[in-house]
Write a protein that holds these residues in place. Structure first.
Motif, mmCIF file in Angstrom:
data_model
loop_
_atom_site.group_PDB
_atom_site.id
_atom_site.type_symbol
_atom_site.label_atom_id
_atom_site.label_comp_id
_atom_site.label_asym_id
_atom_site.label_seq_id
_atom_site.Cartn_x
_atom_site.Cartn_y
_atom_site.Cartn_z
ATOM 1 N N ALA A 1 0.840 -1.198 0.000
ATOM 2 C CA ALA A 1 0.000 0.000 0.000
ATOM 3 C C ALA A 1 0.878 1.252 0.000
ATOM 4 N N GLU A 2 0.367 2.327 -0.587
ATOM 5 C CA GLU A 2 1.131 3.560 -0.674
ATOM 6 C C GLU A 2 1.453 4.112 0.715
ATOM 7 N N HIS A 3 2.718 4.555 0.876
ATOM 8 C CA HIS A 3 3.153 5.071 2.168
ATOM 9 C C HIS A 3 4.303 6.058 1.970
ATOM 10 N N THR A 4 4.724 6.665 3.060
ATOM 11 C CA THR A 4 5.889 7.555 3.059
ATOM 12 C C THR A 4 6.786 7.176 4.228
ATOM 13 N N HIS A 5 7.991 7.753 4.231
ATOM 14 C CA HIS A 5 8.913 7.578 5.349
ATOM 15 C C HIS A 5 9.429 8.940 5.793
ATOM 16 N N ILE B 1 -4.330 3.788 -4.869
ATOM 17 C CA ILE B 1 -3.680 3.870 -6.178
ATOM 18 C C ILE B 1 -2.861 2.633 -6.500
ATOM 19 N N ALA B 2 -2.313 1.979 -5.491
ATOM 20 C CA ALA B 2 -1.500 0.784 -5.737
ATOM 21 C C ALA B 2 -2.308 -0.339 -6.370
ATOM 22 N N THR B 3 -3.616 -0.308 -6.186
ATOM 23 C CA THR B 3 -4.468 -1.353 -6.772
ATOM 24 C C THR B 3 -4.791 -1.060 -8.229
ATOM 25 N N ARG B 4 -4.450 0.142 -8.699
ATOM 26 C CA ARG B 4 -4.826 0.550 -10.056
ATOM 27 C C ARG B 4 -3.666 0.579 -11.039
ATOM 28 N N ILE B 5 -2.456 0.400 -10.543
ATOM 29 C CA ILE B 5 -1.271 0.366 -11.400
ATOM 30 C C ILE B 5 -0.851 -1.096 -11.555
ATOM 31 N N PRO B 6 -0.458 -1.531 -12.748
ATOM 32 C CA PRO B 6 -0.025 -2.930 -12.919
ATOM 33 C C PRO B 6 1.003 -3.348 -11.871
#
Length: 206
Positions: free
Chosen positions: A100-104, A177-182
């Motif tokens: 899943a999309e995240h930041t650090h 968004i991670a579910t929508r990009i190959p």
């Protein structure tokens, strides 16, 4: 083969560019302040090498980078297919942690010592999906929204560099968004189908 695809971050993402040209990959990533370089592969590193073997094989470069950047923790994240009955469960759980999309709060620096994985970098209206292979080093600036996919059958080893002793800590954005990009496996198939040495393929707008 290192492989970059650029996607419009829309409800139905569009492929804007794909390339295996290392100079082009560096240039595209430099535009979003992402460092990308290649290290020479250790010739005597056996398949499935463990943490100490990997760290020893790349010790001089690791020490040089650590001294220059002030890292306090260096370790190896690795996962390789096994014949264990619970392999699928182990692989799925490991993959899910980073998917899943995240930041650090700090830069994310990885050197791929074996295998491959895809770093997805979501900056502005685009997602840069970088399929890194053995020999690639990538540094993602702190605060950059991103995710990582190791695929259904993970097979990789990566050296990880940290400036804080806590190691990996992610702040998840809640975006889908991670579910929508190959994903890793889709991109692996695409890369294999379009395999040409050092190619750059802009994609016509649809």
């Amino acid at each position: 083969m290192t492989y970059l695809t650029t996607w419009a971050a829309e409800a139905r993402p569009r492929l804007l560019e794909e390339t295996t040209d290392l100079a082009r990959i560096r240039a595209v990533l430099a535009e979003i302040a992402v460092r990308f370089e290649r290290w020479p592969l250790a010739s005597d590193l056996p398949a499935g090498a463990g943490t100490e073997e990997i760290l020893t094989a790349y010790r001089s470069r690791i020490d040089e980078l650590t001294a220059a950047e002030g890292f306090v923790l260096v370790n190896v994240a690795a996962l390789h297919p096994t014949t264990a009955e619970n392999w699928r469960e182990v692989a799925a759980a490991a993959r899910e942690r980073f998917l899943a999309e995240h930041t650090h709060a700090d830069d994310e620096i990885r050197f791929v010592a074996a295998g491959s994985g895809v770093f997805y970098l979501h900056v502005g209206s685009r997602v840069q999906a970088v399929r890194c292979e053995a020999g690639d080093l990538i540094s993602v600036p702190k605060g950059t929204t991103h995710w990582f996919d190791m695929g259904v059958d993970p097979d990789f080893a990566a050296v990880r560099f940290f400036r804080a002793p806590d190691g990996w800590v992610g702040a998840f954005t809640g975006s889908d968004i991670a579910t929508r990009i190959p994903d890793f496996d889709d991109l692996a198939r695409r890369a294999a189908a379009n395999a040409q040495p050092a190619t750059q393929r802009p994609v016509a707008a649809s």
